[in-house]
Design a protein around this motif. Sequence first.
Motif, mmCIF file in Angstrom:
data_model
loop_
_atom_site.group_PDB
_atom_site.id
_atom_site.type_symbol
_atom_site.label_atom_id
_atom_site.label_comp_id
_atom_site.label_asym_id
_atom_site.label_seq_id
_atom_site.Cartn_x
_atom_site.Cartn_y
_atom_site.Cartn_z
ATOM 1 N N SER A 14 -2.669 -4.364 1.798
ATOM 2 C CA SER A 14 -2.333 -3.120 1.117
ATOM 3 C C SER A 14 -3.118 -1.996 1.763
ATOM 4 O O SER A 14 -4.310 -1.834 1.510
ATOM 5 N N ASP A 15 -2.455 -1.253 2.612
ATOM 6 C CA ASP A 15 -3.125 -0.175 3.344
ATOM 7 C C ASP A 15 -2.544 1.169 2.913
ATOM 8 O O ASP A 15 -1.553 1.646 3.463
ATOM 9 N N PRO A 16 -3.164 1.782 1.905
ATOM 10 C CA PRO A 16 -2.632 3.062 1.413
ATOM 11 C C PRO A 16 -2.832 4.195 2.412
ATOM 12 O O PRO A 16 -2.284 5.277 2.210
ATOM 13 N N GLY A 44 0.803 -1.214 0.000
ATOM 14 C CA GLY A 44 0.000 0.000 0.000
ATOM 15 C C GLY A 44 0.837 1.265 0.000
ATOM 16 O O GLY A 44 0.308 2.366 0.012
#
Lengths: 250, 250
Positions: free
Chosen positions: A51-53, A19
């Motif tokens: 996936s941690d944007p 991310g």
Amino acid sequence: MTTPAVTTPTSEIIGILGGMGPAATADFYAKLVSTTPGSSDQDHLRTVIWSDPTIPDRTEALLGTGPDPTPWLLAGSRVLREAGATVIAIPCNTAHAFVPRIAHHVGLPIVHMVGEVARHLTTIGPRIHTAGLLATTGTVRAGLYQEWLDRFGIRLVLPDATSQNDEVMTAIRAVKAGTHDDTTTTLLADAARSLTAQGAQAVIAGCTEIPLGLPADAVDVPLVDPALVLAQALVRRATTEGENGQGWGW
Amino acid sequence: MTTPAVTTPTSEIIGILGGMGPAATADFYAKLVSTTPGSSDQDHLRTVIWSDPTIPDRTEALLGTGPDPTPWLLAGSRVLREAGATVIAIPCNTAHAFVPRIAHHVGLPIVHMVGEVARHLTTIGPRIHTAGLLATTGTVRAGLYQEWLDRFGIRLVLPDATSQNDEVMTAIRAVKAGTHDDTTTTLLADAARSLTAQGAQAVIAGCTEIPLGLPADAVDVPLVDPALVLAQALVRRATTEGENGQGWGW
């Protein structure tokens, strides 16, 4: 739960803490897939990606202008471990500045992208004495590549402050915004030329966004893509039986 | 654990049940990222991906020559739910044949790729009366697109048995093996021409591997990419407040 009991072909499950940014994570997973030998789906590695944007910007944190991303990195690592991951890869150079803060809490080995790049540079012939770095200001200030290249006796050269800010960071922001074009490539190629002018025999594309804006043929010397080096290291690890202890002691 | 408590900007967490195949999963995630509006990392959607390429081949299961992938799909869905996913997307057309077997056990809404494609076809102008399908033999035999296009009054045309086997399946296997080239494109373009000759006003690239081997400009009519349609549906869902009930009643 950990690993689903129904799947067992290889024991390794790759955990990708991603991310940062999301496009670089997609690109990294594509590289992992294309690097894996095999001719059918079933030859590929089981992978779980968090996936941690929304993870706070790593460079801002390192410059003291934004929140510390460590709690997000720990939370993401926990998701990966609980999903059954046996190893963690972080396809973001700048995030590696925070690896010492999380490594002992993660409970899984982390294959260190910067360490793998330093080792990879020693395998390129003719022998590399000087390498250049295109990276975020956060990665540069954190001294990540400096530290690892020192260990292998390779000198590191950097863009000057103007090139770092006006060329490299402008280009990285364009890739993150999805607005990169020929101008982005020109900015990065100019910055790369300032490195070869200082003697760089190879240029490290030390931010996962950079290879998305700079084709390898726009640089006169080998352009090292840390995401590809990391993918190759993971495949080597997963396919080499009994050799699972390549930690770097960070 | 569920969602890490440290992240809260949007409530939706996309769960991708992938690995079918892994290259298609990477491609799908790249499409999800590029479809999401925003100019910085933090504007993007939190996503968790379970990519298990060891899931038994879906077409073989549907043809009765391989094991049932349902337990793997259930196990993967459980990983996604426990990681905090609020919705599941499955970027594999053929796997949708198994959705009725898992939907009631997953505990999360599944955004149905085939249903989204059927709905998308009704938005193309001029109005589509006949659509062609390039897909695995498993997807064709399962009647997935037939069923959904019927609901929207669109006629479906298919390649003949020889084209299905010698052109479409040969091309899909080449993409899965990473050996696709100009020959692959020619095979798929020929199969697409057999569909337009039957009156198809649009061609559905109904296997996530097909867009990787067939550029849109190799086909005379609109080429619909279900992965892109699914990505757009997810972004719409995540960014449209209070409209989270677009289930299809499969």
